[in-house]
Design an enzyme around this catalytic site. Structure first.
Site, mmCIF file in Angstrom:
data_model
loop_
_atom_site.group_PDB
_atom_site.id
_atom_site.type_symbol
_atom_site.label_atom_id
_atom_site.label_comp_id
_atom_site.label_asym_id
_atom_site.label_seq_id
_atom_site.Cartn_x
_atom_site.Cartn_y
_atom_site.Cartn_z
ATOM 1 N N LYS A 176 52.584 46.046 -24.871
ATOM 2 C CA LYS A 176 51.632 47.165 -25.002
ATOM 3 C C LYS A 176 51.767 48.135 -23.838
ATOM 4 O O LYS A 176 51.863 49.339 -24.019
ATOM 5 C CB LYS A 176 50.180 46.656 -25.048
ATOM 6 C CG LYS A 176 49.857 45.722 -26.184
ATOM 7 C CD LYS A 176 48.387 45.315 -26.172
ATOM 8 C CE LYS A 176 47.972 44.495 -24.968
ATOM 9 N NZ LYS A 176 48.598 43.180 -24.881
ATOM 10 N N ARG A 183 51.871 38.770 -11.825
ATOM 11 C CA ARG A 183 50.451 39.054 -11.970
ATOM 12 C C ARG A 183 49.629 37.793 -11.743
ATOM 13 O O ARG A 183 50.041 36.714 -12.158
ATOM 14 C CB ARG A 183 50.188 39.605 -13.380
ATOM 15 C CG ARG A 183 49.596 40.986 -13.371
ATOM 16 C CD ARG A 183 49.624 41.623 -14.715
ATOM 17 N NE ARG A 183 48.698 41.029 -15.663
ATOM 18 C CZ ARG A 183 48.479 41.504 -16.879
ATOM 19 N NH1 ARG A 183 49.126 42.582 -17.278
ATOM 20 N NH2 ARG A 183 47.640 40.923 -17.696
ATOM 21 N N ARG A 191 43.953 33.365 -22.470
ATOM 22 C CA ARG A 191 44.049 34.749 -22.957
ATOM 23 C C ARG A 191 44.527 34.760 -24.408
ATOM 24 O O ARG A 191 44.041 35.540 -25.225
ATOM 25 C CB ARG A 191 44.983 35.566 -22.062
ATOM 26 C CG ARG A 191 44.340 35.925 -20.715
ATOM 27 C CD ARG A 191 45.357 36.170 -19.612
ATOM 28 N NE ARG A 191 46.265 37.251 -19.891
ATOM 29 C CZ ARG A 191 47.451 37.403 -19.291
ATOM 30 N NH1 ARG A 191 47.867 36.534 -18.376
ATOM 31 N NH2 ARG A 191 48.202 38.425 -19.596
ATOM 32 N N ARG A 200 57.783 38.434 -16.451
ATOM 33 C CA ARG A 200 57.197 39.729 -16.059
ATOM 34 C C ARG A 200 56.935 39.806 -14.552
ATOM 35 O O ARG A 200 56.488 38.851 -13.918
ATOM 36 C CB ARG A 200 55.863 39.956 -16.776
ATOM 37 C CG ARG A 200 55.105 41.177 -16.195
ATOM 38 C CD ARG A 200 53.983 41.638 -17.033
ATOM 39 N NE ARG A 200 53.041 40.590 -17.359
ATOM 40 C CZ ARG A 200 52.168 40.689 -18.357
ATOM 41 N NH1 ARG A 200 52.117 41.781 -19.086
ATOM 42 N NH2 ARG A 200 51.346 39.702 -18.600
HETATM 43 P P1 AP5 Z 1 53.880 44.178 -21.096
HETATM 44 O O1 AP5 Z 1 54.136 45.570 -21.568
HETATM 45 O O2 AP5 Z 1 53.427 43.988 -19.676
HETATM 46 O O3 AP5 Z 1 52.889 43.390 -22.105
HETATM 47 P P2 AP5 Z 1 51.379 43.695 -22.548
HETATM 48 O O4 AP5 Z 1 51.342 43.678 -24.038
HETATM 49 O O5 AP5 Z 1 50.867 44.908 -21.853
HETATM 50 O O6 AP5 Z 1 50.665 42.362 -22.095
HETATM 51 P P3 AP5 Z 1 49.469 42.095 -21.069
HETATM 52 O O7 AP5 Z 1 49.687 40.712 -20.547
HETATM 53 O O8 AP5 Z 1 49.325 43.212 -20.091
HETATM 54 O O9 AP5 Z 1 48.240 42.073 -22.006
HETATM 55 P P4 AP5 Z 1 46.870 41.464 -21.623
HETATM 56 O O10 AP5 Z 1 46.043 41.840 -22.777
HETATM 57 O O11 AP5 Z 1 46.930 40.018 -21.311
HETATM 58 O O12 AP5 Z 1 46.499 42.095 -20.222
HETATM 59 P P5 AP5 Z 1 45.592 43.333 -19.782
HETATM 60 O O13 AP5 Z 1 46.138 43.836 -18.516
HETATM 61 O O14 AP5 Z 1 45.395 44.260 -20.906
HETATM 62 O O15 AP5 Z 1 55.243 43.337 -21.348
HETATM 63 C C1 AP5 Z 1 55.358 41.993 -20.934
HETATM 64 C C2 AP5 Z 1 56.764 41.715 -20.381
HETATM 65 O O16 AP5 Z 1 57.702 41.825 -21.446
HETATM 66 C C3 AP5 Z 1 57.235 42.696 -19.291
HETATM 67 O O17 AP5 Z 1 57.948 41.991 -18.295
HETATM 68 C C4 AP5 Z 1 58.161 43.665 -20.041
HETATM 69 O O18 AP5 Z 1 59.179 44.169 -19.188
HETATM 70 C C5 AP5 Z 1 58.723 42.752 -21.118
HETATM 71 N N1 AP5 Z 1 59.048 43.448 -22.366
HETATM 72 C C6 AP5 Z 1 58.316 44.415 -22.986
HETATM 73 N N2 AP5 Z 1 58.928 44.818 -24.116
HETATM 74 C C7 AP5 Z 1 60.065 44.069 -24.220
HETATM 75 C C8 AP5 Z 1 61.122 44.011 -25.184
HETATM 76 N N3 AP5 Z 1 61.145 44.798 -26.268
HETATM 77 N N4 AP5 Z 1 62.117 43.107 -24.979
HETATM 78 C C9 AP5 Z 1 62.117 42.304 -23.882
HETATM 79 N N5 AP5 Z 1 61.154 42.314 -22.928
HETATM 80 C C10 AP5 Z 1 60.141 43.192 -23.097
HETATM 81 O O19 AP5 Z 1 44.181 42.605 -19.499
HETATM 82 C C11 AP5 Z 1 44.054 41.716 -18.399
HETATM 83 C C12 AP5 Z 1 42.640 41.139 -18.367
HETATM 84 O O20 AP5 Z 1 41.667 42.198 -18.182
HETATM 85 C C13 AP5 Z 1 42.151 40.425 -19.642
HETATM 86 O O21 AP5 Z 1 42.600 39.087 -19.709
HETATM 87 C C14 AP5 Z 1 40.631 40.530 -19.478
HETATM 88 O O22 AP5 Z 1 40.150 39.597 -18.545
HETATM 89 C C15 AP5 Z 1 40.455 41.935 -18.889
HETATM 90 N N6 AP5 Z 1 40.275 42.964 -19.916
HETATM 91 C C16 AP5 Z 1 41.067 44.048 -20.127
HETATM 92 N N7 AP5 Z 1 40.613 44.791 -21.156
HETATM 93 C C17 AP5 Z 1 39.495 44.151 -21.607
HETATM 94 C C18 AP5 Z 1 38.573 44.415 -22.683
HETATM 95 N N8 AP5 Z 1 38.735 45.488 -23.497
HETATM 96 N N9 AP5 Z 1 37.550 43.560 -22.857
HETATM 97 C C19 AP5 Z 1 37.383 42.485 -22.061
HETATM 98 N N10 AP5 Z 1 38.218 42.175 -21.033
HETATM 99 C C20 AP5 Z 1 39.261 43.006 -20.811
HETATM 100 MG MG MG Z 2 49.497 45.232 -20.310
#
Ligand code: AP5
Ligand code: MG
Length: 215
Positions: free
Chosen positions: A15, A157, A168, A125
């Site tokens: 994402k 992270r 998660r 990552r």
């Molecule tokens: P990456 O792009 O980093 O993945 P992502 O989908 O963004 O995954 P996240 O782990 O960031 O999602 P998340 O929902 O757990 O975390 P968030 O920060 O939103 O890609 C991952 C890896 O794959 C990278 O190394 C990349 O290089 C690689 N990659 C990408 N595409 C590729 C491809 N095509 N081929 C190969 N490799 C590839 O949330 C964190 C925390 O915040 C949550 O757990 C929660 O506690 C809180 N939070 C955030 N928003 C809310 C909400 N709305 N409500 C409640 N709590 C919330």
């Molecule tokens: Mg993310």
């Protein structure tokens, strides 16, 4: 034209990676609630202090905290002028219903990647501590673990531990999948295969979003 997009996908689906590219393509700001919360934690703001223990353990931050953060951000000038690309919000049906009261959503994307692949992506990552730029052990910065964009330290992270990742993914299945189903009911949802190279996935996303925008 200002576009208003929401992107779903399980943890590690890509994402954040794809939202940066789509933000440039559509000229709309990338709003990642995870990045906003990590910045709040780093700056020890009241919201950061409240969110930290939820994030570290892989739990969702309470809806009322998230709604305040997002409503304030969506009222800023860049959003009013250019739309938005929401990454990581909404994650519960309560958040989706509340969002509907202060924004219209043109397209909701479900970026689909199987669980075994996201687990591999998460373990390789690395992210910049300073600006949040995303790398991996396969695609690292040019010089050591120093960010190409800002010179910050590139690290793993804090919530990418096996225990927090498992929590998660469970929260994704129990809270966020029903949210995706909720958008399917509103007619704006498109599903996109997230497997393949970055370029292949970006091209697929743009094609699916443009088709939906064209109605
Ligand atoms: P990456 O792009 O980093 O993945 P992502 O989908 O963004 O995954 P996240 O782990 O960031 O999602 P998340 O929902 O757990 O975390 P968030 O920060 O939103 O890609 C991952 C890896 O794959 C990278 O190394 C990349 O290089 C690689 N990659 C990408 N595409 C590729 C491809 N095509 N081929 C190969 N490799 C590839 O949330 C964190 C925390 O915040 C949550 O757990 C929660 O506690 C809180 N939070 C955030 N928003 C809310 C909400 N709305 N409500 C409640 N709590 C919330
Ligand atoms: Mg993310």
């Amino acid at each position: 034209m200002a576009v208003r997009l929401v992107i779903f996908g399980r943890q590690g689906a890509g994402k954040g990676t794809q939202s940066s590219l789509l933000s440039t393509h559509y000229g709309a700001p990338h709003i990642s609630t995870g990045d906003m919360l990590r910045a709040a934690v780093a700056n020890a703001t009241p919201i950061g202090l409240e969110a930290k223990s939820f994030m570290d353990s892989g739990q969702l931050v309470p809806d009322e905290v998230m709604l305040g953060v997002v409503e304030e951000r969506l009222a800023e000038r860049d959003v009013l002028e250019s739309g938005f690309l929401l990454d990581g919000f909404p994650r519960t049906v309560v958040q989706a219903e509340a969002l509907g009261h202060f924004a219209t959503i043109d397209v909701a994307v479900d970026l689909q990647v199987p669980e075994d692949v996201v687990l591999e992506r998460i373990s390789s990552r690395r992210v910049c501590k300073n600006c949040g730029r995303i790398y991996s052990t396969e695609a690292p910065p040019a010089e050591g673990w120093t960010c190409d964009t800002c010179g910050g330290d590139v690290v793993q992270r804090g919530d990418d531990t096996p225990e927090a990742v498992a929590k998660r993914l469970t929260a994704y299945a129990t809270e966020t999948q029903p949210t995706i189903d909720w958008y399917a009911g509103t007619g704006v949802l498109v599903a996109v295969d997230g497997l393949g190279t970055l370029e292949e996935v970006t091209a697929r996303l743009i094609a699916a979003i443009d088709a939906r925008l064209a109605g």
